[in-house]
Design a protein around this motif. Sequence first.
Motif, short mmCIF file in Angstrom:
data_model
loop_
_atom_site.label_atom_id
_atom_site.label_comp_id
_atom_site.label_asym_id
_atom_site.label_seq_id
_atom_site.Cartn_x
_atom_site.Cartn_y
_atom_site.Cartn_z
N PRO A 1 -9.89 -119.23 -32.15
CA PRO A 1 -10.90 -119.96 -32.82
C PRO A 1 -12.34 -119.81 -32.09
O PRO A 1 -13.42 -119.79 -32.69
N ALA B 1 -6.99 -114.96 -41.61
CA ALA B 1 -5.41 -115.12 -41.39
C ALA B 1 -4.84 -115.27 -43.10
O ALA B 1 -3.73 -114.37 -43.31
N ALA B 2 -5.46 -115.96 -43.91
CA ALA B 2 -5.09 -115.98 -45.33
C ALA B 2 -5.13 -114.61 -45.98
O ALA B 2 -4.31 -114.27 -46.92
N ILE C 1 -9.49 -118.74 -40.33
CA ILE C 1 -8.62 -119.16 -41.60
C ILE C 1 -8.53 -117.96 -42.51
O ILE C 1 -7.48 -117.78 -43.23
N TRP D 1 -13.09 -121.44 -36.53
CA TRP D 1 -12.26 -121.69 -37.32
C TRP D 1 -12.19 -121.33 -38.87
O TRP D 1 -11.07 -120.77 -39.31
N PRO D 2 -13.31 -121.29 -39.48
CA PRO D 2 -13.54 -121.06 -40.84
C PRO D 2 -13.11 -119.37 -40.98
O PRO D 2 -12.21 -118.95 -41.84
#
Length: 287
Positions: free
Chosen positions: A171, A183-184, A180, A176-177
């Motif tokens: 992070p 990762a998606a 994420i 974090w954005p």
Amino acid sequence: VALGALGVIFQVYRLGRLFSDPVPAAFAAAFCAGNFTFIVMTSMGKEDVFFWLFTILAMERSWKASTRGRLRDAVIAGVAIGLASSSKFLGVFAGLGAALPVLKNLPRIQIDSLRISFIIAACAAVSLVVSFPFIFLDAPTVLESIRDLQSIYSSLGPKWAPGAYLLHHLPNLLGWPILIIGAAEFVRRWMKEPKGPILMSLVPVAGLLFVGLRRGFSFAYYAMPIAILLLILAVSGAARIGNARWRIASFALLIFFFVTGNSFFAGTLKYAILLTGPDARLLAESA
């Protein structure tokens, strides 16, 4: 080290081209250049810069060797693996790139794939011996040094490091954005085409699992290869969105996330301001 840093940025672009078009790849390279950890390690002249460079180069060329079967790609991949291993012990996981030609064609075993994998492995061994001959000339001392370092790190670091990487280091490297989103996109590509370019992720993921399960090896720069891959995936994922207007909006949102994230806003900018000030060593002398 400065040339190595430029090489990292260039290789991030080339790796990004395997997942997307030139513009998203250029965005990923620019984001990497503004990363706080990247800037600090570069300015301090750390050998980790070369570890990143040769690991990313090994990933890219190993994949190209597995898809095109060219001798040149296999040789470059092998040399990069050897140099990554001699730059940092974690670079040995770049050696998994030698398995990509075989893994890509499973469950079939093709002679050409085995040949390419053998060439990569052989070039990696030669490159390691040439760049770090002491591993064979004085192996006991090298092993003793590794054990001493592990002992020192174990006395300082946490017993269980995966949480540190997943909840702190990654992070902080990406925010974090972006983490994420990357990762998606990683999961989407793995489910859609597990034998596509995402197969290269075996290299940084294996290295991250190793340091994550080893007591004391909790350092953000060890996670840089997987952070770079997730950054590329986040940008390439944004490039897939709808029409041109939506893509521009998604890129603008990624830039916003990057600039306001911990790594850039609270790290890079403050570090740049700090470097413009007087040298603390000179201030200590005059005190």
